[in-house]
Design an enzyme around this catalytic site. Structure first.
Site, PDB file in Angstrom:
ATOM      1  N   CYS A   1      -5.352  32.761  11.000  1.00 60.38           N
ATOM      2  CA  CYS A   1      -5.370  33.297  12.366  1.00 60.38           C
ATOM      3  C   CYS A   1      -5.149  32.182  13.386  1.00 60.38           C
ATOM      4  O   CYS A   1      -6.016  31.882  14.223  1.00 60.38           O
ATOM      5  CB  CYS A   1      -6.689  34.027  12.626  1.00 60.38           C
ATOM      6  SG  CYS A   1      -6.848  35.537  11.654  1.00 60.38           S
ATOM      7  N   GLU A   2      -4.005  31.537  13.291  1.00 64.43           N
ATOM      8  CA  GLU A   2      -3.550  30.501  14.220  1.00 64.43           C
ATOM      9  C   GLU A   2      -2.039  30.624  14.350  1.00 64.43           C
ATOM     10  O   GLU A   2      -1.334  30.792  13.343  1.00 64.43           O
ATOM     11  CB  GLU A   2      -3.884  29.090  13.697  1.00 64.43           C
ATOM     12  CG  GLU A   2      -5.353  28.807  13.472  1.00 64.43           C
ATOM     13  CD  GLU A   2      -6.107  28.486  14.752  1.00 64.43           C
ATOM     14  OE1 GLU A   2      -5.452  28.331  15.809  1.00 64.43           O
ATOM     15  OE2 GLU A   2      -7.353  28.402  14.693  1.00 64.43           O
TER      16      GLU A   2
ATOM     17  N   TYR B   1       2.191  17.845  12.203  1.00 64.73           N
ATOM     18  CA  TYR B   1       3.261  16.919  12.559  1.00 64.73           C
ATOM     19  C   TYR B   1       4.607  17.591  12.821  1.00 64.73           C
ATOM     20  O   TYR B   1       5.613  16.908  12.977  1.00 64.73           O
ATOM     21  CB  TYR B   1       3.481  15.908  11.427  1.00 64.73           C
ATOM     22  CG  TYR B   1       2.271  15.145  11.000  1.00 64.73           C
ATOM     23  CD1 TYR B   1       1.511  14.423  11.909  1.00 64.73           C
ATOM     24  CD2 TYR B   1       1.890  15.126   9.659  1.00 64.73           C
ATOM     25  CE1 TYR B   1       0.406  13.706  11.498  1.00 64.73           C
ATOM     26  CE2 TYR B   1       0.781  14.406   9.232  1.00 64.73           C
ATOM     27  CZ  TYR B   1       0.043  13.697  10.164  1.00 64.73           C
ATOM     28  OH  TYR B   1      -1.051  12.987   9.752  1.00 64.73           O
TER      29      TYR B   1
ATOM     30  N   TYR C   1      -0.314  13.980   1.226  1.00 64.35           N
ATOM     31  CA  TYR C   1      -0.895  14.577   2.436  1.00 64.35           C
ATOM     32  C   TYR C   1      -0.808  16.101   2.408  1.00 64.35           C
ATOM     33  O   TYR C   1      -0.576  16.744   3.418  1.00 64.35           O
ATOM     34  CB  TYR C   1      -0.235  13.982   3.692  1.00 64.35           C
ATOM     35  CG  TYR C   1      -0.322  12.488   3.707  1.00 64.35           C
ATOM     36  CD1 TYR C   1      -1.532  11.862   3.975  1.00 64.35           C
ATOM     37  CD2 TYR C   1       0.780  11.694   3.398  1.00 64.35           C
ATOM     38  CE1 TYR C   1      -1.637  10.480   3.940  1.00 64.35           C
ATOM     39  CE2 TYR C   1       0.675  10.318   3.361  1.00 64.35           C
ATOM     40  CZ  TYR C   1      -0.529   9.715   3.633  1.00 64.35           C
ATOM     41  OH  TYR C   1      -0.644   8.343   3.590  1.00 64.35           O
TER      42      TYR C   1
ATOM     43  N   GLU D   1       0.834  -1.205   0.000  1.00 65.83           N
ATOM     44  CA  GLU D   1       0.000   0.000   0.000  1.00 65.83           C
ATOM     45  C   GLU D   1       0.875   1.264   0.000  1.00 65.83           C
ATOM     46  O   GLU D   1       0.789   2.098   0.899  1.00 65.83           O
ATOM     47  CB  GLU D   1      -0.929  -0.002   1.212  1.00 65.83           C
ATOM     48  CG  GLU D   1      -1.880  -1.197   1.253  1.00 65.83           C
ATOM     49  CD  GLU D   1      -2.618  -1.320   2.570  1.00 65.83           C
ATOM     50  OE1 GLU D   1      -2.411  -0.456   3.458  1.00 65.83           O
ATOM     51  OE2 GLU D   1      -3.387  -2.276   2.741  1.00 65.83           O
ATOM     52  N   PRO D   2       1.732   1.448  -1.003  1.00 65.90           N
ATOM     53  CA  PRO D   2       2.571   2.649  -1.039  1.00 65.90           C
ATOM     54  C   PRO D   2       1.745   3.881  -1.356  1.00 65.90           C
ATOM     55  O   PRO D   2       0.853   3.853  -2.197  1.00 65.90           O
ATOM     56  CB  PRO D   2       3.577   2.350  -2.158  1.00 65.90           C
ATOM     57  CG  PRO D   2       2.801   1.443  -3.083  1.00 65.90           C
ATOM     58  CD  PRO D   2       1.933   0.595  -2.187  1.00 65.90           C
ATOM     59  N   GLY D   3       2.026   4.972  -0.691  1.00 62.49           N
ATOM     60  CA  GLY D   3       1.345   6.230  -0.967  1.00 62.49           C
ATOM     61  C   GLY D   3       2.343   7.365  -1.074  1.00 62.49           C
ATOM     62  O   GLY D   3       2.669   7.851  -2.154  1.00 62.49           O
ATOM     63  N   ARG D   4       2.881   7.736   0.089  1.00 62.98           N
ATOM     64  CA  ARG D   4       3.854   8.837   0.149  1.00 62.98           C
ATOM     65  C   ARG D   4       5.061   8.576  -0.756  1.00 62.98           C
ATOM     66  O   ARG D   4       5.555   9.492  -1.426  1.00 62.98           O
ATOM     67  CB  ARG D   4       4.321   8.992   1.602  1.00 62.98           C
ATOM     68  CG  ARG D   4       5.246  10.158   1.856  1.00 62.98           C
ATOM     69  CD  ARG D   4       5.906  10.046   3.229  1.00 62.98           C
ATOM     70  NE  ARG D   4       4.968   9.704   4.273  1.00 62.98           N
ATOM     71  CZ  ARG D   4       4.306  10.570   5.030  1.00 62.98           C
ATOM     72  NH1 ARG D   4       4.504  11.861   4.852  1.00 62.98           N
ATOM     73  NH2 ARG D   4       3.458  10.172   5.957  1.00 62.98           N
TER      74      ARG D   4
ATOM     75  N   ARG E   1       0.634  19.697   7.061  1.00 64.56           N
ATOM     76  CA  ARG E   1       1.650  18.834   7.676  1.00 64.56           C
ATOM     77  C   ARG E   1       2.562  19.552   8.675  1.00 64.56           C
ATOM     78  O   ARG E   1       2.827  19.012   9.756  1.00 64.56           O
ATOM     79  CB  ARG E   1       2.497  18.133   6.613  1.00 64.56           C
ATOM     80  CG  ARG E   1       1.723  17.132   5.760  1.00 64.56           C
ATOM     81  CD  ARG E   1       2.661  16.315   4.872  1.00 64.56           C
ATOM     82  NE  ARG E   1       3.426  15.384   5.687  1.00 64.56           N
ATOM     83  CZ  ARG E   1       4.701  15.522   5.974  1.00 64.56           C
ATOM     84  NH1 ARG E   1       5.390  16.581   5.533  1.00 64.56           N
ATOM     85  NH2 ARG E   1       5.316  14.633   6.715  1.00 64.56           N
TER      86      ARG E   1
END
Length: 421
Positions: free
Chosen positions: A345-346, A317, A374, A274-277, A313
């Site tokens: 505004c964070e 993270y 992502y 299941e490769p994604g990144r 991200r």
């Protein structure tokens, strides 16, 4: 490897200057390289050549139809975690026979949809889910092929929030309960055990924990076969890391494949990956434009027009992304230290802290690298900011594969109650 390079002083995606796309589409904008997507898919396929192997691309990494269609043409299947991702994969031309449905919280409607489509298998994560899937399968006259996702209590991943194989994580059946769950399957109508599933985390830069988890799974496969279960598949998930920094050196797919060959040798198993990144991550960048520099007593804030709603991200993270000026600078250019921040505004709306960059002025464009996975899939319209457009480049041509909505489109799903009209 990716296909983003400076040519004639401008950063290009393949043969198209990022400035050309930004002038046409505006910023911020995601730009993907079809050549990079194809190359990464082929590197993985070549590494597993000769094995019975289904490469089920993880749609959650980047589910744009243009990306999925590009990978479908390379023979990829799909790993999905929702009914929406399943329909995206099908619309992109991925056969249902190459689709694996993962995820810890499938709804009855999603289960029914997947059964009616005829997917390859369900990865189930609890006895409770098994019971619901059995009910749904019987109601539509189908038998669901299942693998149990086991939790091997092996920690891995580039951040605690993306480690999924440790005891206490919400994912998978506890290791000591696995054989009991398979015994339950054997006594349950509407479901058939065909494999074992494991996935221990994401952005893994060391093969050792993967080997430890996979070796435990092979022992379980032998035990389950001795118990009378016809286990013929093993889903080893994804999680292989990519170089987010120029100095990163994660293990290549060839080393990953060699380890899996060694672990599964003689087992007669179909291997599902299941490769994604590792396929999409370095195939995309986020192009943003500098608004201005805001000097402060202890730092310089470089304000850009992209925000954490566009690329989550770093806020989620504390992830690192290399950031390059679209206009090439000299190696000897004076460096300025910036906090690169967006307009949200964070206080967590920050792409980089204390990053040394060439002097940047308002109007200069920057490319946030390794943003193909992502990135757009995690974006939102927070602060009433429109979703970022996505562009796919193939050689010297490009196309907008998701356009930026206007204000009316952003609020089209909303309505006033009668008493406020």
């Amino acid at each position: 490897m990716h296909h983003f390079n400076y040519k004639n002083g401008r950063l290009h995606c393949e043969d198209v200057a990022l400035d050309t796309i930004a002038d046409d589409v505006g910023t911020p904008v995601y730009v993907y390289s079809a050549a990079t997507l194809r190359r990464h898919a082929r590197v993985i396929a070549d590494a597993f050549d000769g094995m019975s192997c289904l490469i089920a691309y993880s749609v959650k990494a980047n589910g744009n139809l243009g990306v999925l269609k590009t990978l479908a043409a390379e023979g990829c299947g799909a790993d999905v975690v929702s009914g929406g991702e399943l329909m995206r994969a099908r619309k992109a031309g991925i056969p249902a026979s190459k689709i694996v449905f993962s995820g810890v919280g499938k709804t009855r409607a999603e289960m029914r949809l997947a059964l009616e489509e005829g997917i390859h298998q369900f990865n189930i994560e609890s006895s409770a889910e098994l019971g619901v899937l059995s009910e749904v399968a019987k109601s539509v006259g189908k038998t669901a092929r299942v693998a149990v996702r086991v939790n091997p209590d092996v920690a891995a991943g580039g951040h605690p929030n993306i480690s999924t194989g440790k005891s206490g994580d919400k994912f998978g059946v506890p290791w000591n309960d696995a054989r009991t769950t398979y015994a339950q399957i054997a006594e349950t109508d509407g479901v058939e055990a065909v494999g074992v599933d494991v996935h221990i985390g994401s952005q893994i830069d060391d093969i050792a924990p993967m080997r430890a988890a996979f070796e435990k799974v092979m022992t379980l496969v032998k035990d389950l076969r001795n118990d009378g279960h016809d286990i013929r598949r093993v889903d080893l998930g994804g999680g292989l890391g990519i170089p987010y920094r120029s100095t990163d050196n994660p293990p290549p797919p060839s080393a990953y494949a060699q380890m899996i060959r060694e672990v599964t040798e003689g087992m007669g198993l179909e291997v599902i990956l299941e490769p994604g990144r590792v396929i999409a991550g370095n195939a995309g960048v986020l192009v943003t434009e500098a608004l201005f520099v805001k000097p402060a007593p202890q730092r310089n804030f470089l304000m850009v027009d992209a925000g954490m709603n566009d690329l989550m991200r770093p806020a989620l993270y504390q992830a690192h992304h290399d950031i390059l000026p679209v206009r090439e600078r000299g190696a000897d250019d004076e460096k300025v230290r910036y906090d690169i921040v967006g307009p949200i505004c964070e206080s967590t709306d920050k792409f980089a802290a204390e990053r040394d960059m060439p002097c940047i002025e308002g109007g200069d464009r920057l490319a946030v690298m390794s943003a193909g996975a992502y990135g757009a899939v995690l974006s939102s319209q927070y602060n009433a900011r429109p979703l970022v457009p996505e562009v796919l480049v193939d050689g010297d041509r490009y196309a907008v594969i998701r356009r930026r909505p206007d204000f009316d489109e952003m609020i089209a799903l909303e309505s006033m109650p009668d008493w406020l009209s």
